[in-house]
Every structure is written in structure tokens, then in C-alpha cells.
Design an enzyme around this catalytic site. Structure first.
Site, PDB file in Angstrom:
ATOM      1  N   SER A  12       0.545  -3.201  -5.977  1.00 35.86           N
ATOM      2  CA  SER A  12      -0.224  -2.256  -6.783  1.00 35.86           C
ATOM      3  C   SER A  12      -0.020  -0.796  -6.420  1.00 35.86           C
ATOM      4  O   SER A  12      -0.444   0.082  -7.168  1.00 35.86           O
ATOM      5  CB  SER A  12      -1.721  -2.581  -6.702  1.00 35.86           C
ATOM      6  OG  SER A  12      -1.989  -3.795  -7.359  1.00 35.86           O
TER       7      SER A  12
ATOM      8  N   SER B 268      -1.893  -1.796  -9.950  1.00 39.86           N
ATOM      9  CA  SER B 268      -3.136  -1.286 -10.525  1.00 39.86           C
ATOM     10  C   SER B 268      -3.454   0.161 -10.139  1.00 39.86           C
ATOM     11  O   SER B 268      -4.419   0.738 -10.646  1.00 39.86           O
ATOM     12  CB  SER B 268      -4.305  -2.177 -10.089  1.00 39.86           C
ATOM     13  OG  SER B 268      -4.432  -2.188  -8.666  1.00 39.86           O
TER      14      SER B 268
ATOM     15  N   LYS C 106      -8.229   6.252  -5.683  1.00 41.98           N
ATOM     16  CA  LYS C 106      -8.069   5.145  -6.607  1.00 41.98           C
ATOM     17  C   LYS C 106      -9.421   4.549  -7.008  1.00 41.98           C
ATOM     18  O   LYS C 106     -10.146   4.000  -6.188  1.00 41.98           O
ATOM     19  CB  LYS C 106      -7.203   4.046  -5.988  1.00 41.98           C
ATOM     20  CG  LYS C 106      -7.013   2.848  -6.914  1.00 41.98           C
ATOM     21  CD  LYS C 106      -6.172   1.758  -6.280  1.00 41.98           C
ATOM     22  CE  LYS C 106      -6.037   0.553  -7.206  1.00 41.98           C
ATOM     23  NZ  LYS C 106      -5.208  -0.522  -6.614  1.00 41.98           N
TER      24      LYS C 106
END
Length: 378
Positions: free
Chosen positions: A153, A129, A74
Site C-alpha cells: 500500500s 491504499s 494517511k
């Protein structure tokens, strides 16, 4: 898409090589990512170099539980937390998309080709996210990608992309978040791969099959309580219905025993407390909300082993933003409380997009979440 465990088994046995697995992943990314936009960066040379190193370690007789598994990490700083996975034989192939700078809402990602799309419908967001991680896994570019979860997220994009998303107990794994709200996590296409991730990052497993504490208690079916709204949210009917049906399927499979509803769970809305801890409100209010919710959740987990809810209050929205709707409504309570939670695919809505079932357990009981979710065979 071959699972992470299948790739690793093939590499360890000599049926395949890490270089072959990584080369195939890079080819998929080159072909699909101009449309999906799941990667902010792709590290072709570094990935092939890492794959050759894995093959050398295997040839030297080293046992690598995730040998040759190509993964996304990520964001551009994702390598910082990937050390245990790399040590286990994973090969990072790139940094996945996260929201761009100055974004007022965090349910999308910005890849090298533009805004990340949902693999199920390109006019919808993948969630965020951990947007690129979820999209890349759902589209089969990589079998596993890392995430981090500060308000949902990992779980929200897992739900909206139809994959598995695990958020660890807050504080159990290293996190750079100074507020203590964020915890590392993973996104995979199957629960078995999430289990493989967890064994690597957490070490020796706890006794997952017992509903009581570890130490030889008789195994029994874990008990679960269902809540459609945690007592404060206002979810849409369709995600609730699909998640409730998924909970019943778990019960029908013998994975859980659903308890009678009894008095419904009523948490305080965690939103003001969460925002205060992020620097936007009254810390006294945050402490009060956290204390009330902690008491109520402690009481709940004395009655049951698991709490089941929809993962999100709504379906994936378009790229113009969520409007006034907080997609975090059903997830960020467990960032505030620190409980581990997992999103499991629950089915498709009328719009053709997935939604999720959220499983929540007492702190430190990730293995129980994975054991129960594994019966769903997603």
C-alpha cells in the site's frame, strides 16, 4: 517543489519560516486538490497554529531536523503515528485520501472532492491504499506524506505515481495492525527526504554501507540479485523491462554489484497465506507458505545483500478497477515475510505512466535500501 530537507534547512537558518512554508503548501492544495482529490481533510487553522509553534521553538534555540516541513498523513487517523515527525518539526496539513468504505479493491482513494486521480494521467488510479499520500507528493502539494503498507500500500502507489516509497521492517515501528502484515512507511519525491524521515522515526542509524554486519567491517559494494517474477507471478513485459533497466543503472552507478542469476528465486505464491491471515482461509496453509518462503529468502540473503524486482506486475489501471489482476503480486510476499522494501521510480511506460523498481533487504536493513536508492538521484 522544494524538498523537505531544503525547507527545514531554510527554517532553521532563519531564511524562511514554518508559517511561510505551510502557507505555501495550503495554497497549493487549495489550487490543485479540486482536480487531484488527494486530501480527505485539510486542517488549515491547525496547520498554521502548528507552524507558529515550530517558529517559536526555533526562536527558542531548539534544533528541529524537519522544522516547518508540511506533511500529509494517511487517512483521518494518520495523526496517531505522526508523533515523532511532529516532534521533529513537521506540520501536518491534512489527511490524505484512502479507499472508501466497502471497497472490494484498494487501489484508489476517496478525497473530499471525489476519487483521487493519478497526477500523470487523470484517467488512471494512483494506486493504494496510500493513494492520496502518493498523489499529493507526486504533484508537489507536500514534500512528504506518511503511509502504511499491508500488501504493497506504500510501494504500489509510489511506483504508479513516480515517487519513492519505503516500507519498514514489520514490527520495527509501531503498527495498529493485529495480523502483523502491515508496517508504517513514507512517500517522498527524493530518497534524501525518505532518509530524513527514517532518521527521525528510527533514531540512530545502522551502518548502511557495509554488506556484512555493523561493527567496522570493510565497506564494499552491496550485491544484488534480480528476479522478474519471484518465481510465481506473471508480470507484463514493459514493467519488467523498465525495472531491469533501472537495476542496471544502479549497477552502472556503482551502487550495487549484480550477481549472476544462478538458480532463479522461486517463492510460493503468498496470496492464499496473506488472505488466510486476514481471516479468509486456512491458517495451516498460511504457516506452510510462510515457512517455505522464509527459508528461501534467508538463503537468498546469505548470497546477496539485496533482491531487485519490478514493484508491480502491470501499469496503473483505470478507475473502473483492476479486473482479475492483483497489483500486489510482487509486493505482498514481503508483508508476509516482514522484509523492508523500497520502490524507486524506474521510468515511464508507453502510456506515459511511471512504474517502479522494488529493492528488498534483510530485516532491519532499511539504511542499506536508502543508501543504494540514493545513488539513483530520483
Amino acid at each position: 517543489m522544494t524538498s523537505a530537507r531544503e525547507i527545514a534547512a531554510a527554517v532553521r537558518s532563519g531564511a524562511s519560516t514554518a508559517v511561510e512554508a505551510v502557507t505555501a503548501a495550503l495554497a497549493r492544495i487549495e489550487r490543485v486538490d479540486p482536480v487531484l482529490r488527494a486530501f480527505a481533510e485539510v486542517w488549515e487553522e491547525e496547520a498554521l497554529r502548528g507552524a507558529r509553534a515550530v517558529d517559536e521553538r526555533i526562536a527558542a534555540g531548539e534544533h528541529l531536523p524537519l522544522a516547518g516541513v508540511p506533511i500529509g498523513v494517511k487517512g483521518r487517523r494518520g495523526l496517531r503515528g505522526a508523533g515523532p515527525l511532529i516532534a521533529a518539526g513537521c506540520v501536518p496539513v491534512g489527511a490524505t485520501a484512502v479507499p472508501g468504505p466497502g471497497t472490494a479493491w484498494q487501489t484508489w482513494g476517496l478525497g473530499r472532492y471525489g476519487r483521487t486521480v493519478n497526477p500523470w494521467r487523470y484517467d488512471r488510479t494512483p494506486g493504494g491504499s496510500s493513494a492520496g499520500s502518493a498523489a499529493a507528493v507526486a504533484a508537489g502539494l507536500v514534500p512528504l506524506a506518511t503511509g502504511s503498507d499491508g500488501a504493497g500500500s506504500v510501494r504500489i502507489p509510489a511506483a504508479w505515481c513516480g515517487v519513492v516509497g519505503l516500507k519498514a521492517t514489520n514490527g520495527r515501528l509501531p503498527s495498529a495492525d493485529r495480523t502483523g502484515l502491515a508496517a508504517p512507511g513514507v512517500l517522498t519525491r527524493c530518497v534524501a527526504d525518505a532518509e530524513a524521515y527514517w532518521r527521525v522515526v528510527d533514531g540512530p542509524a545502522e551502518t548502511a554501507g557495509t554488506a556484512g554486519t555493523a561493527g567496522g567491517r570493510e565497506r564494499r559494494t552491496p550485491t544484488a540479485l534480480w528476479s522478474p517474477d519471484l518465481g510465481f507471478a506473471d508480470p507484463d513485459p514493459e514493467p519488467v523491462a523498465l525495472a531491469r533497466a533501472a537495476a542496471r543503472r544502479l549497477a552502472d552507478a556503482g551502487a550495487v554489484r549484480l550477481l549472476p542469476p544462478g538458480r532463479p528465486l522461486r517463492l510460493e505464491d503468498p496470496g492464499p497465506a496473506w488472505l488466510a491471515l486476514r481471516g479468509g482461509g486456512d491458517l495451516g496453509t498460511a504457516a506452510r507458505v510462510r515457512a517455505v518462503n522464509d527459508r528461501r529468502l534467508t538463503a537468498l540473503f546469505r548470497r546477496a545483500d539485496l533482491l531487485l524486482t519490478p514493484t508491480t506486475p502491470c501499469a496503473a489501471h483505470g478507475h473502473d478497477g483492476p479486473g482479475d489482476r492483483y497489483s500486489t503480486a510482487l509486493t505482498w510476499a514481503f508483508n508476509l515475510s516482514g522484509h523492508p522494501a523500497l520502490s524507486l521510480p524506474a521510468g515511464l511506460g508507453r502510456d506515459g505512466c511511471p512504474v517502479g523498481l522494488q529493492l528488498v533487504a534483510a530485516p532491519g536493513r532499511e539504511e542499506l535500501l536508502l543508501a543504494v536508492a540514493g545513488s539513483a538521484r530520483c
